[in-house]
Design a protein around this motif. Sequence first.
Motif, mmCIF file in Angstrom:
data_model
loop_
_atom_site.group_PDB
_atom_site.id
_atom_site.type_symbol
_atom_site.label_atom_id
_atom_site.label_comp_id
_atom_site.label_asym_id
_atom_site.label_seq_id
_atom_site.Cartn_x
_atom_site.Cartn_y
_atom_site.Cartn_z
ATOM 1 N N LEU A 1 0.848 -1.195 0.000
ATOM 2 C CA LEU A 1 0.000 0.000 0.000
ATOM 3 C C LEU A 1 0.888 1.252 0.000
ATOM 4 O O LEU A 1 1.369 1.681 1.048
ATOM 5 C CB LEU A 1 -0.908 0.009 1.236
ATOM 6 C CG LEU A 1 -1.826 1.229 1.409
ATOM 7 C CD1 LEU A 1 -2.781 1.366 0.231
ATOM 8 C CD2 LEU A 1 -2.602 1.133 2.717
ATOM 9 N N PRO A 2 1.142 1.857 -1.173
ATOM 10 C CA PRO A 2 1.884 3.117 -1.214
ATOM 11 C C PRO A 2 0.932 4.292 -0.975
ATOM 12 O O PRO A 2 -0.151 4.347 -1.569
ATOM 13 C CB PRO A 2 2.453 3.141 -2.633
ATOM 14 C CG PRO A 2 1.506 2.311 -3.443
ATOM 15 C CD PRO A 2 0.837 1.341 -2.514
ATOM 16 N N LEU A 3 1.340 5.223 -0.119
ATOM 17 C CA LEU A 3 0.448 6.327 0.238
ATOM 18 C C LEU A 3 1.178 7.665 0.216
ATOM 19 O O LEU A 3 2.365 7.733 0.558
ATOM 20 C CB LEU A 3 -0.113 6.119 1.649
ATOM 21 C CG LEU A 3 -1.120 4.988 1.862
ATOM 22 C CD1 LEU A 3 -1.488 4.912 3.332
ATOM 23 C CD2 LEU A 3 -2.358 5.199 1.010
ATOM 24 N N PRO A 4 0.471 8.735 -0.145
ATOM 25 C CA PRO A 4 1.011 10.074 0.067
ATOM 26 C C PRO A 4 1.112 10.360 1.568
ATOM 27 O O PRO A 4 0.260 9.937 2.342
ATOM 28 C CB PRO A 4 -0.031 10.993 -0.594
ATOM 29 C CG PRO A 4 -0.831 10.097 -1.487
ATOM 30 C CD PRO A 4 -0.829 8.762 -0.842
ATOM 31 N N THR A 5 2.177 11.047 1.960
ATOM 32 C CA THR A 5 2.371 11.322 3.387
ATOM 33 C C THR A 5 2.005 12.754 3.764
ATOM 34 O O THR A 5 2.163 13.141 4.930
ATOM 35 C CB THR A 5 3.832 11.062 3.776
ATOM 36 O OG1 THR A 5 4.687 11.890 2.980
ATOM 37 C CG2 THR A 5 4.189 9.607 3.571
ATOM 38 N N ASP A 6 1.529 13.527 2.794
ATOM 39 C CA ASP A 6 1.165 14.912 3.104
ATOM 40 C C ASP A 6 -0.307 15.032 3.503
ATOM 41 O O ASP A 6 -0.844 16.136 3.584
ATOM 42 C CB ASP A 6 1.463 15.825 1.912
ATOM 43 C CG ASP A 6 0.803 15.360 0.621
ATOM 44 O OD1 ASP A 6 0.089 14.330 0.654
ATOM 45 O OD2 ASP A 6 1.005 16.019 -0.423
ATOM 46 N N ASN A 7 -0.951 13.905 3.750
ATOM 47 C CA ASN A 7 -2.353 13.873 4.165
ATOM 48 C C ASN A 7 -2.437 13.014 5.422
ATOM 49 O O ASN A 7 -2.411 11.788 5.360
ATOM 50 C CB ASN A 7 -3.215 13.282 3.040
ATOM 51 C CG ASN A 7 -4.696 13.289 3.372
ATOM 52 O OD1 ASN A 7 -5.099 13.127 4.525
ATOM 53 N ND2 ASN A 7 -5.524 13.438 2.343
ATOM 54 N N GLU A 8 -2.526 13.662 6.570
ATOM 55 C CA GLU A 8 -2.491 12.952 7.845
ATOM 56 C C GLU A 8 -3.657 11.980 7.988
ATOM 57 O O GLU A 8 -3.495 10.867 8.500
ATOM 58 C CB GLU A 8 -2.506 13.965 8.999
ATOM 59 C CG GLU A 8 -2.279 13.342 10.369
ATOM 60 C CD GLU A 8 -0.913 12.688 10.502
ATOM 61 O OE1 GLU A 8 -0.829 11.654 11.214
ATOM 62 O OE2 GLU A 8 0.050 13.192 9.896
ATOM 63 N N GLU A 9 -4.827 12.376 7.522
ATOM 64 C CA GLU A 9 -5.984 11.488 7.622
ATOM 65 C C GLU A 9 -5.770 10.231 6.789
ATOM 66 O O GLU A 9 -6.077 9.112 7.231
ATOM 67 C CB GLU A 9 -7.249 12.202 7.138
ATOM 68 C CG GLU A 9 -8.486 11.306 7.169
ATOM 69 C CD GLU A 9 -9.698 11.937 6.500
ATOM 70 O OE1 GLU A 9 -10.697 11.214 6.350
ATOM 71 O OE2 GLU A 9 -9.627 13.117 6.115
ATOM 72 N N LEU A 10 -5.217 10.400 5.589
ATOM 73 C CA LEU A 10 -4.965 9.251 4.726
ATOM 74 C C LEU A 10 -3.933 8.321 5.351
ATOM 75 O O LEU A 10 -4.072 7.089 5.284
ATOM 76 C CB LEU A 10 -4.495 9.726 3.347
ATOM 77 C CG LEU A 10 -4.191 8.648 2.303
ATOM 78 C CD1 LEU A 10 -5.395 7.748 2.065
ATOM 79 C CD2 LEU A 10 -3.729 9.296 1.004
ATOM 80 N N MET A 11 -2.911 8.878 5.977
ATOM 81 C CA MET A 11 -1.911 8.043 6.638
ATOM 82 C C MET A 11 -2.547 7.231 7.769
ATOM 83 O O MET A 11 -2.271 6.034 7.924
ATOM 84 C CB MET A 11 -0.789 8.919 7.191
ATOM 85 C CG MET A 11 0.140 9.464 6.125
ATOM 86 S SD MET A 11 1.260 8.192 5.477
ATOM 87 C CE MET A 11 2.345 7.979 6.884
ATOM 88 N N SER A 12 -3.410 7.851 8.527
ATOM 89 C CA SER A 12 -4.079 7.135 9.620
ATOM 90 C C SER A 12 -4.999 6.058 9.069
ATOM 91 O O SER A 12 -5.058 4.934 9.603
ATOM 92 C CB SER A 12 -4.878 8.125 10.482
ATOM 93 O OG SER A 12 -4.009 9.045 11.114
ATOM 94 N N LYS A 13 -5.727 6.393 8.009
ATOM 95 C CA LYS A 13 -6.603 5.395 7.380
ATOM 96 C C LYS A 13 -5.775 4.246 6.807
ATOM 97 O O LYS A 13 -6.195 3.082 6.837
ATOM 98 C CB LYS A 13 -7.415 6.044 6.266
ATOM 99 C CG LYS A 13 -8.484 7.021 6.753
ATOM 100 C CD LYS A 13 -9.745 6.278 7.162
ATOM 101 C CE LYS A 13 -10.894 7.260 7.350
ATOM 102 N NZ LYS A 13 -12.131 6.574 7.780
ATOM 103 N N GLY A 14 -4.591 4.572 6.269
ATOM 104 C CA GLY A 14 -3.726 3.541 5.732
ATOM 105 C C GLY A 14 -3.314 2.548 6.798
ATOM 106 O O GLY A 14 -3.323 1.324 6.574
ATOM 107 N N LEU A 15 -2.950 3.047 7.968
ATOM 108 C CA LEU A 15 -2.614 2.148 9.070
ATOM 109 C C LEU A 15 -3.808 1.290 9.453
ATOM 110 O O LEU A 15 -3.667 0.099 9.758
ATOM 111 C CB LEU A 15 -2.138 2.951 10.281
ATOM 112 C CG LEU A 15 -0.684 3.456 10.256
ATOM 113 C CD1 LEU A 15 -0.424 4.357 11.446
ATOM 114 C CD2 LEU A 15 0.285 2.274 10.261
ATOM 115 N N GLN A 16 -4.996 1.886 9.412
ATOM 116 C CA GLN A 16 -6.191 1.124 9.761
ATOM 117 C C GLN A 16 -6.471 0.040 8.718
ATOM 118 O O GLN A 16 -6.888 -1.073 9.057
ATOM 119 C CB GLN A 16 -7.397 2.062 9.866
ATOM 120 C CG GLN A 16 -8.653 1.402 10.406
ATOM 121 C CD GLN A 16 -8.480 0.920 11.833
ATOM 122 O OE1 GLN A 16 -8.293 1.719 12.748
ATOM 123 N NE2 GLN A 16 -8.511 -0.387 12.034
#
Length: 929
Positions: free
Chosen positions: A122-137
């Motif tokens: 799962l590659p994710l942008p890191t400039d979106n804190e909500e997306l990073m948290s959702k990615g961990l979930q």
Amino acid sequence: MIKKIMSSIVLCVYAAVAPAQTTAISLDAAVRTGKLKNGFTYYIRHNQTPKNRAQFYLVNKVGSILENDDQLGLAHFVEHMTFNGSRNFPKNTMMNYLQSAGVRFGADVNAYTGYDETVYQLPLPTDNEELMSKGLQIVHDWAQSATLDPAELDKERGVILEEKRLGKGATDRLQQQYYPLLFNHSRYAARNPIGTDAILKNFKPATIKQFYHDWYRPDLQALIIVGDIDAVAVEQKVKALFADLKNPVTERKRIVYTIPLTGQNQFIALTDKEVNSTIAEVVIKHQAPVIAAAADYKGLLIRQLFNSMLASRFAELSRRPNPAYLSANAGIKDFLGGLDTYRATVVAKPGELKKGFIAMWYEIERLKALGFNEDELERAKQNLKEQFGNVYRERDKNPSENYVQEYLSHFLKREAAPGIAGEYKLMNTYLPLIKLSDFGGLMNVYLKDNNRDIIITAPADAQKDLPAKEEVDKWIAEAKGISMQRFTTQTSTASLLGAQPVPGKVISEEKDNKEGLTTLILSNGVKVIIKPTAFKNNQIIFRGFSQGGTSLYDDRDYPSAANAASIMAAAGVGNLNANELDRFVADKELEVRPYISERFQGVTGGSSVKDFEVAMSLVYAYLTQPQKDSSLYKTMMDRSRARYYNRANDPGSVYNDTVSAVLGNNNIRRTGPSIKKLDMVNLDRAYQIYKERFANAGSMTFVFTGSIDIATVKPILAKYLGSLPRTQITDEAKDLDIPIPAGEIFKTVYKGKEVKASVLLVYSGKYNYDQRNNILFDALRETLNIRLLETLREEESGVYSPRVELTTAKYPSPTFTLTVQFGCAPANVDKLIATVKTEVAALANNGPSQQNISKWQAEWIRQRELDLNENPWWLNYLVDKLQSGDKPEEYTNDQAFVNAASPAELKDMARKYLQNGNFIKLVLLPEQE
């Protein structure tokens, strides 16, 4: 996705220091790692390449090897189901969310299942804190919270059966017969990750839930996160979120399965009527070494050098007159079940298996008897040192994905992974110590006469010529009995160029500071456009081109023109023949290749900063001093004829040739390869055409991008590009007038015995080519792709992965081609084609939904962020604009076009271009009884 096995060995071990030989190599200090109380492991590392991106990997020591007999294929099935509903992302909301955030299904988020592991990416942008948290979930849900809803399970059965169908064919049929032998009848022989039709169709939900419950547990899992992140903060989040994962109360033991070494030699010879070549493989199995201590590292280098020298030897042999086989190769390779292998392969000429096998085996025996020579070892060392040096010079630009792969191997195989600088030190410590005598011990270990499998596969019409084991044993004895001549390499003291070129001059220099471009005009008319970047520390890539290409030659000369560049490139250049050139570049980081396409001719390549001048001297040599090697030419043509001899056996080749012929109106320039075309190639004419195409450098444009210092490269460019010849003749490419046929065309090919179909639907026609339309058409393509994934795959369970592709061209006339491609059951062909046509009509009548446009917009923007920091993207972009006669700064308007895309605009585009009456349907079906 099923991971393919038996790939070439990949051994990259990094160390922070050069420890004593018995000292264990510790993990890179830059990675934060730990194990939670529940056994869950994590690796977290900050890395800024690419910027504002992170890679999330969930690694499970869980694969098909752990399946019960009633669970065959369910490890892979679980992998699919984790995307189809979890505690926090019911049904398909996970993928909807990710697509809306610009994460593409398949290209970005993906997974694979192997025999011993299942890995999620799962590659994710890191400039979106909500997306990073959702990615961990999301990763947390993959780990233990998949819902495995019975209704979703039933829908996914069809998708997985279609994935399995795609793999069916001659290769699969043969593997089913020789895998039990290759795996020594171990558990691996009965645990192909794709599973069996019977279980995939009929398993009960409780059976797959049991597999998930037994094996998806924290003591068998690791989370790897590498990217542009605050590693300390992410570590705290991981500790807090993943601490609640639980191991089963009654925990099944995770057995480490192996493939036993029996000491026996095995043999199998198989035929299949869809096979088009005869191949013999020799696989000598061996207990795989563990890379854990400094002493192991020297052994690793020895194996890498062994593979490099052997590859170079076989490459040189292939260039000698009249080789006994089509191709041959050998080396130490990774395997399964705790083993690695020495694997040697020969592709025989039709009817000449014995001759080819003996020639290949002679090389094994010669190697055992006489070893390598000092020249071979020195070249391999220089090559390896240059490769390591380039990695070291790029250590602060090392992509996050590379670190992920190291930590993945550390977790799954306990391979050491301590850091790039340390490995560089280890290489410099141990490489000089390696001597020829070290390879005798290696060969005593790997080139044994036991634990050896010989596997022969051939076309059905070769059945009568296939040998028995006893006959192959006689071949081996015959090869051993041949008088051993020491392998000698051709050496030359000649320089690449007979005389240094008389330098030209830079007569004008213009800077575009806004776009970061410098344009030079050289005294012979060559235009040079340079875009310096800091994306890599040691990479320069380039392409030179001018108009003309094969379009300037009639159909009679077309085969010679189309093959001219490859023939000349294979023959050597300047004062060096092919083998001498191979040695010349062995210790250099560069690649240079001439090409002649339909509308352009030119040269493409790249180099390190240090080797840039050598690369430019090669450009000069290729364009002014090509060689004509009649012996090597004959070998190339004989090899190609032999490869095409049984081409009609392969259903895919027959189908692809039919596609090419239909779309190209049966024009010789569009039809597939054939012996008839090869017979039209003439060496003298190819050489003449090659010289003609590069006679006038005054019409050439070169584009360079990468770590370029303009002041440093200007005199090099003036010397090697400014001295290229110039004539007064300037060619322009011709319009060959070979459009895709208009109207409706339906063509079905009946070939192959598997119950499988391939479908290609083609929409084409004239097109109003400009950058805005190109972007809108891409939106139309992707929104159709999204809908077909939803309908053909998710709703109808009829395909594994439909693919929608778009090509637009400005020259010779503005045209577009949009294709839809998928594989399916023959019984579903008409129904699924009807669904595609319904979706295309819906686009023309209503346009795509705003939700799907928004997904495309997010994907496009996120991908462009990455593209703008990649040298290859800039090179391709600038060349495309220059060849199309468009302005290089057009990209600055792209995002405005993307943001403005609307359902109404795309509806109009779909109606105009996809409902113009041009529709081609090409279908491959099994042979009719």
